[in-house]
Design an enzyme around this catalytic site. Structure first.
Site, PDB file in Angstrom:
ATOM      1  N   ARG A  94     -41.472 -13.357 -68.053  1.00  0.00           N
ATOM      2  CA  ARG A  94     -40.375 -14.071 -68.711  1.00  0.00           C
ATOM      3  C   ARG A  94     -39.543 -13.126 -69.550  1.00  0.00           C
ATOM      4  NH1 ARG A  94     -41.183 -19.442 -69.739  1.00  0.00           N
ATOM      5  NH2 ARG A  94     -40.421 -19.301 -71.855  1.00  0.00           N
ATOM      6  N   ARG A  98     -35.409  -3.605 -70.635  1.00  0.00           N
ATOM      7  CA  ARG A  98     -34.121  -3.054 -70.213  1.00  0.00           C
ATOM      8  C   ARG A  98     -33.954  -1.620 -70.713  1.00  0.00           C
ATOM      9  NH1 ARG A  98     -31.627  -8.023 -72.261  1.00  0.00           N
ATOM     10  NH2 ARG A  98     -31.902  -9.625 -70.669  1.00  0.00           N
ATOM     11  N   ARG A 178     -51.983 -25.229 -75.241  1.00  0.00           N
ATOM     12  CA  ARG A 178     -51.742 -24.762 -76.602  1.00  0.00           C
ATOM     13  C   ARG A 178     -50.790 -25.738 -77.285  1.00  0.00           C
ATOM     14  NH1 ARG A 178     -55.055 -21.194 -78.545  1.00  0.00           N
ATOM     15  NH2 ARG A 178     -53.456 -20.220 -79.864  1.00  0.00           N
ATOM     16  N   ARG A 209     -43.897 -16.774 -84.808  1.00  0.00           N
ATOM     17  CA  ARG A 209     -42.468 -16.547 -85.021  1.00  0.00           C
ATOM     18  C   ARG A 209     -41.951 -17.583 -85.988  1.00  0.00           C
ATOM     19  NH1 ARG A 209     -40.586 -18.430 -78.926  1.00  0.00           N
ATOM     20  NH2 ARG A 209     -41.265 -20.588 -79.156  1.00  0.00           N
ATOM     21  N   GLU A 234     -44.119 -20.993 -86.834  1.00  0.00           N
ATOM     22  CA  GLU A 234     -44.887 -21.570 -85.727  1.00  0.00           C
ATOM     23  C   GLU A 234     -46.310 -21.012 -85.715  1.00  0.00           C
ATOM     24  OE1 GLU A 234     -43.023 -21.403 -81.893  1.00  0.00           O
ATOM     25  OE2 GLU A 234     -41.114 -22.136 -82.657  1.00  0.00           O
ATOM     26  N   TYR A 282     -45.184 -24.143 -67.018  1.00  0.00           N
ATOM     27  CA  TYR A 282     -44.522 -23.527 -68.178  1.00  0.00           C
ATOM     28  C   TYR A 282     -43.020 -23.475 -67.912  1.00  0.00           C
ATOM     29  CZ  TYR A 282     -44.221 -19.930 -71.907  1.00  0.00           C
ATOM     30  OH  TYR A 282     -43.957 -19.194 -73.024  1.00  0.00           O
ATOM     31  N   ASP A 284     -38.972 -23.794 -68.683  1.00  0.00           N
ATOM     32  CA  ASP A 284     -37.925 -23.751 -69.704  1.00  0.00           C
ATOM     33  C   ASP A 284     -37.052 -24.996 -69.537  1.00  0.00           C
ATOM     34  OD1 ASP A 284     -38.758 -21.377 -70.772  1.00  0.00           O
ATOM     35  OD2 ASP A 284     -37.430 -20.150 -69.531  1.00  0.00           O
TER      36      ASP A 284
HETATM   37  N1  UDP Z   1     -44.397 -12.125 -76.070  1.00  0.00           N
HETATM   38  C1  UDP Z   1     -44.942 -11.147 -76.864  1.00  0.00           C
HETATM   39  N2  UDP Z   1     -44.252 -10.695 -77.955  1.00  0.00           N
HETATM   40  C2  UDP Z   1     -43.047 -11.204 -78.301  1.00  0.00           C
HETATM   41  C3  UDP Z   1     -42.478 -12.216 -77.490  1.00  0.00           C
HETATM   42  C4  UDP Z   1     -43.196 -12.680 -76.391  1.00  0.00           C
HETATM   43  O1  UDP Z   1     -46.049 -10.674 -76.602  1.00  0.00           O
HETATM   44  O2  UDP Z   1     -42.487 -10.760 -79.320  1.00  0.00           O
HETATM   45  C5  UDP Z   1     -45.165 -12.577 -74.896  1.00  0.00           C
HETATM   46  C6  UDP Z   1     -46.193 -13.628 -75.309  1.00  0.00           C
HETATM   47  O3  UDP Z   1     -47.327 -13.523 -74.471  1.00  0.00           O
HETATM   48  C7  UDP Z   1     -45.417 -14.903 -75.066  1.00  0.00           C
HETATM   49  C8  UDP Z   1     -44.640 -14.569 -73.805  1.00  0.00           C
HETATM   50  O4  UDP Z   1     -44.313 -13.184 -73.953  1.00  0.00           O
HETATM   51  O5  UDP Z   1     -46.267 -16.009 -74.891  1.00  0.00           O
HETATM   52  C9  UDP Z   1     -43.373 -15.419 -73.582  1.00  0.00           C
HETATM   53  O6  UDP Z   1     -42.616 -15.433 -74.768  1.00  0.00           O
HETATM   54  P1  UDP Z   1     -41.346 -16.389 -75.003  1.00  0.00           P
HETATM   55  O7  UDP Z   1     -40.912 -16.195 -76.402  1.00  0.00           O
HETATM   56  O8  UDP Z   1     -40.368 -16.157 -73.907  1.00  0.00           O
HETATM   57  O9  UDP Z   1     -41.972 -17.847 -74.777  1.00  0.00           O
HETATM   58  P2  UDP Z   1     -41.725 -19.262 -75.496  1.00  0.00           P
HETATM   59  O10 UDP Z   1     -42.847 -19.368 -76.500  1.00  0.00           O
HETATM   60  O11 UDP Z   1     -40.371 -19.241 -76.149  1.00  0.00           O
HETATM   61  O12 UDP Z   1     -41.868 -20.255 -74.381  1.00  0.00           O
END
Ligand code: UDP
Length: 297
Positions: A94, A98, A178, A209, A234, A282, A284
């Site tokens: 996901r 880059r 989760r 986050r 969160e 999962y 979006d």
């Molecule tokens: N991830 C991570 N560090 C970050 C952001 C994401 O390790 O700073 C990993 C983590 O395993 C996470 C996954 O990438 O569950 C997807 O993150 P994203 O934020 O895209 O998922 P969301 O929680 O928003 O669905």
């Protein structure tokens, strides 16, 4: 609206997804795209050029071990509390990597939020004389008329968007989910993070986050309170029965179990299973909308 995310790691703020800016800040360097690619390929070691199936190996292959340990390992530990070697590689796919300074979180052509927010969007969808909304009604409570058994017996079509294992009364076992607990923090300042999402990459911060809502709507700047802001932290944990699940964990064992529930779901002719919870996917938001419209067709 264009989604951008930053991460706090070891006392510094870095841009996400991992891009040349992140890499150069992390290594105190001025690598060109080609130099950075070469460096990361070297750090990916034996995993370079392979196609790993689990999150741990995929992460190391994509960004090398040092960046993986800084930005992925602990965040993933907090988010999933599951050995990354047991998590599907798709979770990390996901997040793009880059080798330029583009830090748009998504790469979709079109990106945005509903002009008046998701709540209004939902309210307008159900604002129709043919639609009646009954809140506080438990589908599994047989003392009220809209219950599973009664609707099934009457052959009424049902769209079910709750957890699929709950629908079948967990008869094959519990899927792993989760959930997230939110802690609201109010600050007497106009802007706390300067962005809508701040990730916390390190293990010593217990939340994954924080969301700063007003920064999702920079176009509303003139009507926002210049001296106050609301932030939600969160906290991720395993969902127990009765909690609201947010994320399917999707280990191989979960996938095998879901396949058995899916077969049962397919045998329920009048029930459409939808959404993240109904299909253990999962998704979006854009995928949720797409699958809803497809199911409708
Ligand atoms: N991830 C991570 N560090 C970050 C952001 C994401 O390790 O700073 C990993 C983590 O395993 C996470 C996954 O990438 O569950 C997807 O993150 P994203 O934020 O895209 O998922 P969301 O929680 O928003 O669905």
């Amino acid at each position: 609206y264009v989604h951008r995310v930053y991460a706090t790691h070891d006392g510094e703020v870095y841009p996400l997804p991992i891009n040349l800016g992140t890499i150069n800040q992390f290594f105190h360097a001025h690598y060109t795209p080609a130099e950075a690619q070469k460096l990361i390929a070297g750090q990916a070691g034996e995993l370079a050029g392979t196609d790993p199936a689990n999150l741990n190996d995929k992460g190391i292959q994509l960004i090398g071990r040092p960046l993986y340990e800084a930005f992925i390992k602990n965040y993933t530990g907090k988010q999933w509390q599951t050995d990354p070697a047991e998590l599907p590689a798709a979770i990390i796919k996901r997040l793009p990597v880059r080798f330029n300074y583009d830090n748009r979180y998504f790469k979709d052509t079109w990106e945005g939020l509903p002009a008046d927010g998701y709540t209004k969007w939902m309210e307008r969808m159900i604002d129709d004389p043919r639609i009646t909304v009954e809140l506080g009604v438990d589908f599994f409570d047989e003392s009220q008329p809209y219950n599973k058994t009664a609707l099934k017996a009457a052959g009424v079509p049902v769209v079910y968007t709750g957890p699929v294992d709950r629908y079948f009364d967990y008869e094959l076992g519990d899927l792993k989910w989760r959930t997230v607990d939110f802690k609201e923090v109010r600050y007497d300042e106009g802007d706390h993070f300067g962005c809508p999402v701040m990730n916390f990459s390190d293990a010593d911060v217990p939340y994954t986050r924080a969301i700063e809502f007003k920064n999702f709507n920079p176009e509303r700047h003139d009507s926002q309170n210049p001296n106050k802001t609301v932030v939600w932290e969160e906290y991720s944990r395993f969902a127990e029965r009765g909690d609201e699940p947010y994320y399917p964990v999707n280990t191989d064992a979960d996938k095998a179990l879901y396949a058995r529930y899916e077969a049962k779901a397919a045998a329920e002719p009048n029930t459409v299973f939808g959404g993240r919870l109904g299909t253990y996917k999962y998704y979006d938001m854009h995928q949720v909308i797409d699958t809803a419209l497809t199911a409708y067709e």
